[in-house]
Design a protein around this motif. Structure first.
Motif, mmCIF file in Angstrom:
data_model
loop_
_atom_site.group_PDB
_atom_site.id
_atom_site.type_symbol
_atom_site.label_atom_id
_atom_site.label_comp_id
_atom_site.label_asym_id
_atom_site.label_seq_id
_atom_site.Cartn_x
_atom_site.Cartn_y
_atom_site.Cartn_z
ATOM 1 N N GLY A 68 0.909 -1.253 0.062
ATOM 2 C CA GLY A 68 0.020 -0.051 -0.045
ATOM 3 C C GLY A 68 0.821 1.107 -0.030
ATOM 4 N N ARG A 69 0.158 2.335 -0.362
ATOM 5 C CA ARG A 69 0.777 3.805 -0.357
ATOM 6 C C ARG A 69 0.417 4.537 1.005
ATOM 7 N N PHE A 70 1.198 5.157 1.544
ATOM 8 C CA PHE A 70 0.897 5.917 2.815
ATOM 9 C C PHE A 70 -0.503 6.819 2.439
ATOM 10 N N GLU A 71 -0.539 7.523 1.420
ATOM 11 C CA GLU A 71 -1.478 8.545 1.112
ATOM 12 C C GLU A 71 -2.569 7.951 1.021
ATOM 13 N N GLU A 72 -3.000 6.492 0.926
ATOM 14 C CA GLU A 72 -4.255 5.823 0.930
ATOM 15 C C GLU A 72 -4.703 5.393 2.125
ATOM 16 N N GLY A 73 -3.818 5.616 3.285
ATOM 17 C CA GLY A 73 -4.323 5.058 4.601
ATOM 18 C C GLY A 73 -4.763 6.108 5.492
ATOM 19 N N CYS A 74 -5.164 5.482 6.477
ATOM 20 C CA CYS A 74 -5.770 6.352 7.540
ATOM 21 C C CYS A 74 -5.868 5.657 8.941
ATOM 22 N N ILE A 75 -6.358 6.295 10.007
ATOM 23 C CA ILE A 75 -6.352 5.870 11.268
ATOM 24 C C ILE A 75 -6.721 4.221 11.609
ATOM 25 N N GLY A 76 -8.003 4.464 10.927
ATOM 26 C CA GLY A 76 -9.007 3.025 10.965
ATOM 27 C C GLY A 76 -8.149 1.941 10.257
ATOM 28 N N ASP A 77 -7.637 2.187 9.016
ATOM 29 C CA ASP A 77 -6.797 1.214 8.427
ATOM 30 C C ASP A 77 -5.693 0.531 9.162
ATOM 31 N N TRP A 78 -5.257 1.525 9.948
ATOM 32 C CA TRP A 78 -3.817 1.181 10.476
ATOM 33 C C TRP A 78 -4.297 0.292 12.072
ATOM 34 N N HIS A 79 -5.562 0.871 12.497
ATOM 35 C CA HIS A 79 -6.223 0.060 13.557
ATOM 36 C C HIS A 79 -6.556 -1.273 13.169
ATOM 37 N N ALA A 80 -6.949 -1.518 11.839
ATOM 38 C CA ALA A 80 -7.378 -2.744 11.494
ATOM 39 C C ALA A 80 -6.259 -3.682 11.416
ATOM 40 N N ASP A 81 -5.038 -3.108 10.766
ATOM 41 C CA ASP A 81 -3.603 -3.661 10.497
ATOM 42 C C ASP A 81 -3.146 -4.332 11.954
ATOM 43 N N THR A 82 -3.362 -3.545 13.063
ATOM 44 C CA THR A 82 -2.885 -3.648 14.311
ATOM 45 C C THR A 82 -3.693 -5.019 15.010
ATOM 46 N N LEU A 83 -5.192 -4.964 14.759
ATOM 47 C CA LEU A 83 -5.994 -5.958 15.327
ATOM 48 C C LEU A 83 -5.656 -7.093 14.573
ATOM 49 N N ALA A 84 -5.158 -7.245 13.091
ATOM 50 C CA ALA A 84 -5.105 -8.280 12.416
ATOM 51 C C ALA A 84 -3.719 -8.897 12.945
ATOM 52 N N VAL A 85 -2.764 -8.203 13.132
ATOM 53 C CA VAL A 85 -1.400 -8.742 13.577
ATOM 54 C C VAL A 85 -1.653 -9.212 14.928
ATOM 55 N N VAL A 86 -2.186 -8.455 15.721
ATOM 56 C CA VAL A 86 -2.425 -9.030 17.371
ATOM 57 C C VAL A 86 -3.165 -10.473 17.368
ATOM 58 N N ASP A 87 -4.296 -10.116 16.610
ATOM 59 C CA ASP A 87 -5.031 -11.464 16.687
ATOM 60 C C ASP A 87 -4.606 -12.784 15.850
ATOM 61 N N GLY A 88 -3.716 -12.449 14.804
ATOM 62 C CA GLY A 88 -3.212 -13.432 14.011
ATOM 63 C C GLY A 88 -1.787 -13.855 14.505
ATOM 64 N N LEU A 89 -1.169 -13.113 15.118
ATOM 65 C CA LEU A 89 0.446 -13.560 15.464
ATOM 66 C C LEU A 89 0.517 -13.606 16.907
ATOM 67 N N THR A 90 -0.274 -13.362 17.747
ATOM 68 C CA THR A 90 0.014 -13.372 19.279
ATOM 69 C C THR A 90 -1.132 -14.194 20.124
ATOM 70 N N GLU A 91 -0.633 -14.707 21.117
ATOM 71 C CA GLU A 91 -1.739 -15.230 21.922
ATOM 72 C C GLU A 91 -1.550 -14.960 23.324
#
Length: 247
Positions: A68-91
């Motif tokens: 992705g490109r920085f200019e296409e992103g927003c706070i909600g997108d990066w929150h979704a990324d954070t949730l995906a990483v936490v849910d998918g990669l940590t226990e």
């Protein structure tokens, strides 16, 4: 070492480095236009490895080695990324460490996954900055430019100009954390430099006063800037993370 990648449900490809070890897993949340190769992220990874502590650092979409490109992103997108990483990669339990915009992300994570968080550390946290920093300080001409062109350029003390998009501002309003009740039912340590030109001590105090938290402490470091990355500041970060990991 080459990063690994996580494919999210939104179709984004998130680059990350994960260190296995004992819990809680320390998760570093970087700042706006920063990446996981920054001084604080790499320092904490080395600190975690020396302790045998689980650790995770990653790039939001539009940052670093993620898609992705920085200019296409927003706070909600990066929150979704954070949730995906936490849910998918940590226990189990995690300890988010949020730097600047990552501090906002840590607070959004607390609203979504409070039951997973053992403790939290913020470094020059910048909650609600799209509204209280960008929009509140835009001139009438900049607001008109945002509406007509869809973006404005802002100078930065640390890198090339920021592109602030209309979507970033509007989406930021959907993710504000200082306008309603903010429960943080775990230990929180906030670190802030007094010579920070990007995030004011007033912002740090506002967060401290607003949050509902039984064990929240703010440490102000005289003359430290927004990078908060010299030897003394890094030692403070490690100490704060160690405190909340220990409970």
């Amino acid at each position: 070492m080459a990063p690994q990648y996580l494919e999210t449900s939104e179709g984004r490809r998130i680059a990350y480095h994960k260190t296995e070890g004992r819990g809680p897993c320390v998760v570093f949340l970087g700042g706006l236009k920063s990446d996981m190769e920054g001084t604080k992220a790499v320092f904490l990874e080395d600190w975690a490895k020396a302790r045998g502590q689980a650790f995770l650092r990653f790039d939001y979409s539009g940052h670093g080695e993620s898609s992705g490109r920085f200019e296409e992103g927003c706070i909600g997108d990066w929150h979704a990324d954070t949730l995906a990483v936490v849910d998918g990669l940590t226990e189990g339990e995690i300890v988010p460490v949020g730097s600047s915009m990552g501090g906002w992300q840590a607070l959004l994570l607390a609203k979504a996954r409070a039951d997973r968080i053992k403790g939290m550390v913020t470094i020059a946290a910048a909650p609600d900055f799209t509204e209280d920093g960008y929009w509140a300080n835009f001139t009438a001409a900049q607001k008109e430019e945002l509406e007509s062109q869809g973006h404005v350029e802002l100078p930065s003390d640390y890198m090339e100009p920021y592109i602030v998009t209309k979507r970033m501002v509007e989406n930021g309003r959907e993710n504000l954390v200082l306008r309603e009740k903010l429960d943080l039912p775990f230990p929180v340590r906030c670190l802030q430099g007094t010579d920070d030109s990007a995030v004011s001590t007033e912002t740090a105090l506002r967060l401290l006063e607003h949050a509902d938290c039984a064990d929240m402490r703010l440490t102000l470091v005289k003359d430290a800037d927004h990078r908060f990355s010299d030897e003394a500041c890094l030692a403070l970060i490690a100490s704060a993370v160690e405190q909340v990991c220990a409970g």
